[in-house]
Design a protein around this motif. Structure first.
Motif, mmCIF file in Angstrom:
data_model
loop_
_atom_site.group_PDB
_atom_site.id
_atom_site.type_symbol
_atom_site.label_atom_id
_atom_site.label_comp_id
_atom_site.label_asym_id
_atom_site.label_seq_id
_atom_site.Cartn_x
_atom_site.Cartn_y
_atom_site.Cartn_z
ATOM 1 N N CYS A 99 13.271 20.658 -12.950
ATOM 2 C CA CYS A 99 12.945 22.085 -12.935
ATOM 3 C C CYS A 99 11.437 22.250 -12.769
ATOM 4 C CB CYS A 99 13.418 22.726 -14.236
ATOM 5 S SG CYS A 99 12.971 24.462 -14.415
ATOM 6 N N THR A 175 16.649 23.848 -18.050
ATOM 7 C CA THR A 175 17.698 23.358 -17.159
ATOM 8 C C THR A 175 19.004 23.260 -17.938
ATOM 9 O OG1 THR A 175 16.128 22.064 -15.843
ATOM 10 C CG2 THR A 175 18.454 21.464 -15.664
ATOM 11 N N ILE A 231 21.596 24.555 -13.271
ATOM 12 C CA ILE A 231 20.802 25.779 -13.228
ATOM 13 C C ILE A 231 19.417 25.464 -13.773
ATOM 14 C CG2 ILE A 231 20.554 28.150 -14.045
ATOM 15 C CD1 ILE A 231 23.593 28.244 -14.394
ATOM 16 N N GLU A 233 15.572 27.247 -14.501
ATOM 17 C CA GLU A 233 15.005 28.577 -14.695
ATOM 18 C C GLU A 233 13.555 28.463 -15.123
ATOM 19 O OE1 GLU A 233 16.830 32.284 -16.934
ATOM 20 O OE2 GLU A 233 15.862 30.929 -18.383
ATOM 21 N N ARG A 239 15.963 32.243 -11.736
ATOM 22 C CA ARG A 239 17.001 31.279 -12.121
ATOM 23 C C ARG A 239 17.672 30.805 -10.847
ATOM 24 N NH1 ARG A 239 21.726 31.513 -16.675
ATOM 25 N NH2 ARG A 239 19.914 31.411 -18.009
#
Length: 266
Positions: A99, A175, A231, A233, A239
């Motif tokens: 991330c 994450t 995912i 963010e 996101r």
């Protein structure tokens, strides 16, 4: 303001993003739902990615923190968009997410001083810089096979204006894998912050509009496999959702996707 790049009805559009429901406002005045569009990477310049730019991540990998930026370049072909798929190569032992906050250059930057650096930004976005650890040659020079595979760097969903992110040096990064929080850190722990990196890179090269600086990831890495939803963010920026498939499924998908695009353009 959030600025996206999308494909809708076979054409590429630049759009602004409105509201929590992410309604897309096209330049021709149309408003469409995000679910009706294909999200594309919001910038397509070169990406200068930082290795080991968080001391806790360096320690996680048993490396000493760097004393100057460890940057490498990613090719445009590695980018993919929000809510798209990426792939895990067959027969690898360890593939992990990263991330990262990304700074997007807005105008040519050469010999920029730290105190002026933010004036050269278009804004910020998010990336997930997947890495195949099997092929890491050494800590300062990621092998091309580690970081430059097709569609293994989701970027997006959009670019957020600099003015809408008052303090990029104090943002949370998180994450999730399949809904489980697996990584959490803060940009305040970066070794080299964005103004420093712009000054450093522009001291020996000209950064161009659309170029991106991916600023590294904190500790908290984990292996990911086909079927996982990942995912990442960055607080106040966005996101970014991505799903992992097998090598065969990914390339079969690409063949069908390219065929569909060719039919739309015919």
């Amino acid at each position: 303001m959030r600025h996206a790049r999308i494909r809708f009805e076979g054409d590429i559009h630049f759009a602004t993003v409105e509201g929590e429901d992410n309604v897309l406002h096209l330049a021709d005045g149309r408003r469409i739902q995000a679910s009706d569009a294909e999200w594309l990477p919001p910038a397509t310049g070169s990406m200068f990615a930082l290795g080991l730019n968080y001391a806790d991540h360096a320690a996680e990998l048993a490396f000493a923190p760097p004393t100057e930026p460890l940057a490498f370049v990613k090719s445009v072909g590695t980018y993919t968009g929000h809510d798209q798929i990426t792939w895990r190569p067959d027969n690898v032992a360890y593939m992990h997410y990263e991330c990262e906050l990304v700074a997007v250059i807005g105008k040519p930057a050469r010999n920029v001083k730290r105190e002026d650096a933010l004036d050269y930004l278009a804004g910020y976005t998010v990336c997930n810089d997947y890495a195949i650890r099997d092929y890491l040659e050494n800590y300062y020079r990621p092998n091309l096979r580690v970081k430059n595979r097709d569609a293994t760097t989701p970027v997006g969903p959009w670019i957020v204006d600099v003015a809408d992110v008052p303090d990029a040096s104090n943002l949370k990064l998180r994450t999730w894998i399949n809904g489980e929080l697996r990584q959490e850190g803060s940009t305040k722990d970066m070794i080299f912050d964005i103004p420093y990196l712009i000054e450093y890179l522009s001291s020996f090269m000209t950064l161009q509009p659309g170029d991106m600086i991916a600023t590294g990831t904190p500790e908290g890495l984990a292996d990911v496999v086909p079927g996982d939803e990942v995912i990442v963010e960055v607080e106040g920026v966005g996101r970014l959702v991505n799903r992992i498939v097998s090598e065969a499924e990914f390339f079969n998908h690409q063949i069908l996707k390219n065929k569909k695009l060719a039919e739309q353009e015919a």
